[in-house]
Design an enzyme around this catalytic site. Structure first.
Site, short mmCIF file in Angstrom:
data_model
loop_
_atom_site.label_atom_id
_atom_site.label_comp_id
_atom_site.label_asym_id
_atom_site.label_seq_id
_atom_site.Cartn_x
_atom_site.Cartn_y
_atom_site.Cartn_z
CE1 TYR A 80 -4.35 -1.31 0.36
CE2 TYR A 80 -3.10 -3.09 1.40
CZ TYR A 80 -4.27 -2.62 0.82
OH TYR A 80 -5.33 -3.46 0.67
CD GLU A 91 -4.45 1.73 3.33
OE1 GLU A 91 -5.51 1.11 3.18
OE2 GLU A 91 -3.51 1.32 4.02
CB VAL A 137 9.34 -5.00 4.07
CG1 VAL A 137 10.24 -5.17 2.86
CG2 VAL A 137 10.16 -4.58 5.28
N PRO A 146 4.51 -5.56 11.03
CG PRO A 146 4.08 -7.85 10.89
CD PRO A 146 4.95 -6.78 10.33
CB ALA A 171 4.97 11.98 17.17
CG LEU A 212 -3.11 12.37 12.42
CD1 LEU A 212 -2.62 11.67 11.15
CD2 LEU A 212 -4.01 13.54 12.05
CB CYS A 254 -0.97 3.51 10.26
SG CYS A 254 -0.17 3.15 8.71
CG PHE A 296 -9.22 1.20 7.37
CD1 PHE A 296 -8.63 0.73 6.21
CD2 PHE A 296 -8.79 2.42 7.88
CE1 PHE A 296 -7.64 1.45 5.57
CE2 PHE A 296 -7.79 3.16 7.26
CZ PHE A 296 -7.22 2.67 6.09
C1 UDX Z 1 -3.22 7.18 8.50
C2 UDX Z 1 -2.67 8.61 8.48
O1 UDX Z 1 -3.72 9.53 8.18
C3 UDX Z 1 -1.56 8.74 7.47
O2 UDX Z 1 -0.99 10.03 7.53
C4 UDX Z 1 -0.50 7.68 7.76
O3 UDX Z 1 0.52 7.73 6.79
C5 UDX Z 1 -1.11 6.29 7.79
O4 UDX Z 1 -2.19 6.25 8.72
P1 UDX Z 1 -4.95 5.82 6.99
O5 UDX Z 1 -4.89 4.80 8.09
O6 UDX Z 1 -4.77 5.37 5.59
O7 UDX Z 1 -3.83 6.95 7.24
O8 UDX Z 1 -6.37 6.56 7.05
P2 UDX Z 1 -6.97 7.77 7.89
O9 UDX Z 1 -7.67 8.66 6.96
O10 UDX Z 1 -5.98 8.41 8.78
O11 UDX Z 1 -8.09 7.05 8.78
C6 UDX Z 1 -7.76 6.16 9.82
C7 UDX Z 1 -9.01 5.72 10.54
O12 UDX Z 1 -9.56 6.79 11.31
C8 UDX Z 1 -10.15 5.27 9.61
O13 UDX Z 1 -10.76 4.13 10.15
C9 UDX Z 1 -11.09 6.45 9.59
O14 UDX Z 1 -12.41 6.10 9.31
C10 UDX Z 1 -10.95 6.94 11.02
N1 UDX Z 1 -11.30 8.37 11.18
C11 UDX Z 1 -10.61 9.34 10.54
C12 UDX Z 1 -12.33 8.72 12.06
O15 UDX Z 1 -12.97 7.86 12.67
N2 UDX Z 1 -12.63 10.05 12.22
C13 UDX Z 1 -11.94 11.05 11.59
O16 UDX Z 1 -12.25 12.22 11.81
C14 UDX Z 1 -10.90 10.67 10.71
P1 ADP Z 2 2.44 -1.36 3.68
O1 ADP Z 2 1.01 -1.06 4.01
O2 ADP Z 2 3.40 -0.84 4.73
O3 ADP Z 2 2.83 -0.95 2.31
P2 ADP Z 2 2.13 -4.12 2.83
O4 ADP Z 2 1.93 -5.30 3.70
O5 ADP Z 2 1.01 -3.64 1.96
O6 ADP Z 2 2.62 -2.94 3.81
O7 ADP Z 2 3.38 -4.35 1.86
C1 ADP Z 2 4.61 -4.86 2.25
C2 ADP Z 2 5.16 -5.73 1.12
O8 ADP Z 2 6.53 -6.06 1.41
C3 ADP Z 2 4.44 -7.07 0.92
O9 ADP Z 2 3.94 -7.14 -0.40
C4 ADP Z 2 5.55 -8.15 1.17
O10 ADP Z 2 5.44 -9.26 0.29
C5 ADP Z 2 6.80 -7.34 0.87
N1 ADP Z 2 8.02 -7.89 1.49
C6 ADP Z 2 8.22 -8.26 2.78
N2 ADP Z 2 9.47 -8.69 2.98
C7 ADP Z 2 10.13 -8.58 1.80
C8 ADP Z 2 11.47 -8.82 1.34
N3 ADP Z 2 12.41 -9.29 2.19
N4 ADP Z 2 11.76 -8.62 0.05
C9 ADP Z 2 10.81 -8.14 -0.80
N5 ADP Z 2 9.54 -7.87 -0.45
C10 ADP Z 2 9.19 -8.07 0.83
#
Ligand code: UDX
Ligand code: ADP
Ligand code: UDX
Length: 480
Positions: free
Chosen positions: A11, A161, A86, A89, A218, A223, A272, A334
């Protein structure tokens, strides 16, 4: 020609590299992954992730200066700049289980870089990692270096996302952390030049390595804290008759607070927030900062409370039992505009309702049935008491039905829960839905997207997060 290689086509890696390739035609970008299926998808018409605008950009660059490949070692050895994106988790076993970030994938990527490199490299941390990871990576690289020089940079990604392309095109800031040595500063400059192709210079912030690493944790913690703050208020609003949207509007007008990210909801999800806060909590604990750790832990505890509160509200409104009743679940991702279900509040809400023996009929425009079944049968990791809960039994799985649209999901249902704010749910024909539901018909809006007055006029009993309660709901108090 500068060559960039990104390890990890997920992602973060996929969209980020696509935009770098799009904005920098003179840079060759290779995105590599050990997952053959993922790379095949990136090279097909059906990209592995749904993200508005992404397909267009990939199509314009793929095969020109953007390549997706499983030849990890080849591309790593040829690159000048290597992004590592990569997955990291939360650890599920061993030391720090349930809190610490699992750096297994990171470590193996670093060892591989050391094995195959033949010239000096800049290695960029793109995935969120605990503070001081760069130091560990540096050690792995330099202890296996054969005279090759490595510069480690931290360049955390802030994209969200669903709006990834927009965020990448027009970022609030780009953060680059590096060593405060001439070599470190030169590496920062090299990465800065990549972003300077489209990002104004005053938005590129350069810091030391540790500040950059910590800023990402942070930022996500701040957030998430805003959401837990407004969600905590939503419970108080329901108890007092205040309206959380009015409260958050009034609070957000203070420019010191700001209006964004104050929408009350059934709870935050995504890969995240929880993971990064847990990682932050763990780092605090390791540094003996118990009070700081407890402060941030509360953000997750309130989020869990909010999801439980929602389930309790559904059950208590429906005469304290949903056993054998059909409940429609609209939205499983989500948030809207993504098919991602990692840590989605829908998982906990569905599990809660299934636990009370409800029959669920689930619809999400982007999430597959396979994914939903997988998510609901997975063990939940309880982060405060590291024990694995039991996987869902086959009988419980039979209480689950995944359907193709909102009307099918709600047909014959006693209640419907809105769990993702998809735009298409805002324009549903609720009269038609009402006519096909059991009576009394309930709507539980976990995203505050419906017009409650209109729905009440149709005949629904409506619950919206943090809004004044219907007389019905007041008579059926939920025990949180
Ligand atoms: C987040 C951060 O925004 C981003 O900067 C970071 O790089 C990765 O984590 P993301 O998880 O993709 O991004 O989505 P985000 O828009 O932050 O929403 C996270 C969750 O909070 C979602 O479930 C969303 O529905 C919820 N949310 C967001 C609320 O419930 N209320 C809000 O006001 C905003
Ligand atoms: P993010 O949301 O942080 O991008 P993802 O789980 O979507 O995380 O993506 C991480 C990717 O990294 C996965 O597609 C996984 O197959 C890949 N990956 C993990 N370890 C290795 C590695 N050693 N070499 C190449 N790719 C890897
Ligand atoms: C506050 C609110 O700002 C104001 O809107 C409300 O009407 C009354 O309460 P006040 O207490 O006068 O106003 O001062 P404020 O500027 O908010 O500062 C409060 C405390 O926080 C001070 O001790 C200040 O030094 C401290 N503070 C403020 C910080 O430690 N860091 C900051 O970034 C801001």
């Amino acid at each position: 020609m500068v060559k960039i290689c990104c390890i990890g086509a997920g992602y973060v890696g996929g969209p980020t590299m696509a935009v770098i390739a799009f904005k920098c035609p003179a840079i060759e970008v290779a995105v590599v992954d050990i997952s053959f299926a993922r790379i095949t998808a990136w090279n097909s018409d059906q990209l592995p992730i749904y993200e508005p605008g992404l397909e267009d950009i990939v199509k314009q660059c793929r095969g020109k200066n953007l390549f997706f490949s499983t030849e990890v070692e080849k591309h790593v050895s040829e690159a000048d700049i290597i992004f590592v994106s990569v997955n990291t988790p939360t650890k599920t076993r061993g030391l720090g289980a349930g809190k610490a970030a699992d750096l297994t994938y990171w470590e193996s990527a670093a060892r591989m870089i050391a094995d195959v490199s033949k010239n000096d490299k800049i290695v960029v941390e793109k995935s969120t990692v605990p503070v001081k990871t760069a130091e560990a990576i540096e050690k792995i690289l330099t202890h296996n270096s054969n005279g090759i020089k490595y510069q480690i940079l931290s360049n955390p990604e802030f994209l969200a996302e669903g709006t990834a392309i927009q965020d990448l095109f027009n970022p609030d800031r780009i953060l680059i952390g590096g060593r405060e040595t001439p070599g470190g500063q030169k590496a920062i400059q090299a990465l800065k030049e990549v972003y300077a192709h489209w990002v104004p210079e005053d938005r590129i912030i350069c810091t030391n390595l540790w500040s950059a690493e910590l800023s990402k944790l942070a930022a996500n913690a701040f957030l998430a804290q805003r959401i837990s703050s407004v969600n905590a208020m939503s419970a108080l609003c329901e108890a007092t008759g205040a309206d959380v949207t009015q409260v958050s509007h009034a609070v957000g007008k203070d420019t010191r607070v700001g209006s964004k990210f104050l929408n009350a909801s059934v709870g935050f999800g995504g890969s995240c927030f929880q993971k990064d806060i847990l990682s932050l909590v763990y780092i605090c604990e390791c540094n003996g900062l118990k009070e700081v750790a407890n402060y941030w832990k509360q953000v997750i505890q309130v989020n869990d409370y909010q999801k439980n509160r929602f389930v309790n509200r559904v059950v208590s409104s429906m005469f304290n039992t949903v056993s054998g009743k059909k409940i429609a679940i609209l939205g499983f991702a989500f948030k809207k505009d993504t098919g991602d279900t990692r840590e989605t509040p829908a998982i906990d809400v569905c599990k809660g309702l299934l636990g009370d023996n409800a029959n669920l009929s689930i619809y999400d425009p982007q999430v597959t049935e396979d994914q939903i079944r997988k998510d609901l049968s997975m063990k939940k990791f309880d982060w405060d008491n590291p024990i694995h809960l039991q996987p869902m039994s086959p009988t419980v799985m039979k209480q689950l039905n995944v359907v193709w649209d909102a009307y099918a999901a709600t047909k014959g249902a006693h209640g419907l829960c809105l769990l993702t704010e998809w735009d298409e749910f805002k324009t549903l024909d609720f009269k038609k839905i009402y006519d096909n539901m059991q009576k009394p018909a309930f709507v539980f809006d976990g995203r505050n997207i419906v017009d409650e007055q209109k729905l009440r006029e149709i005949g629904f009993i409506v619950y919206s997060i943090g809004k004044p309660l219907d007389g019905w709901l007041k008579d059926m108090p939920a025990v949180a």
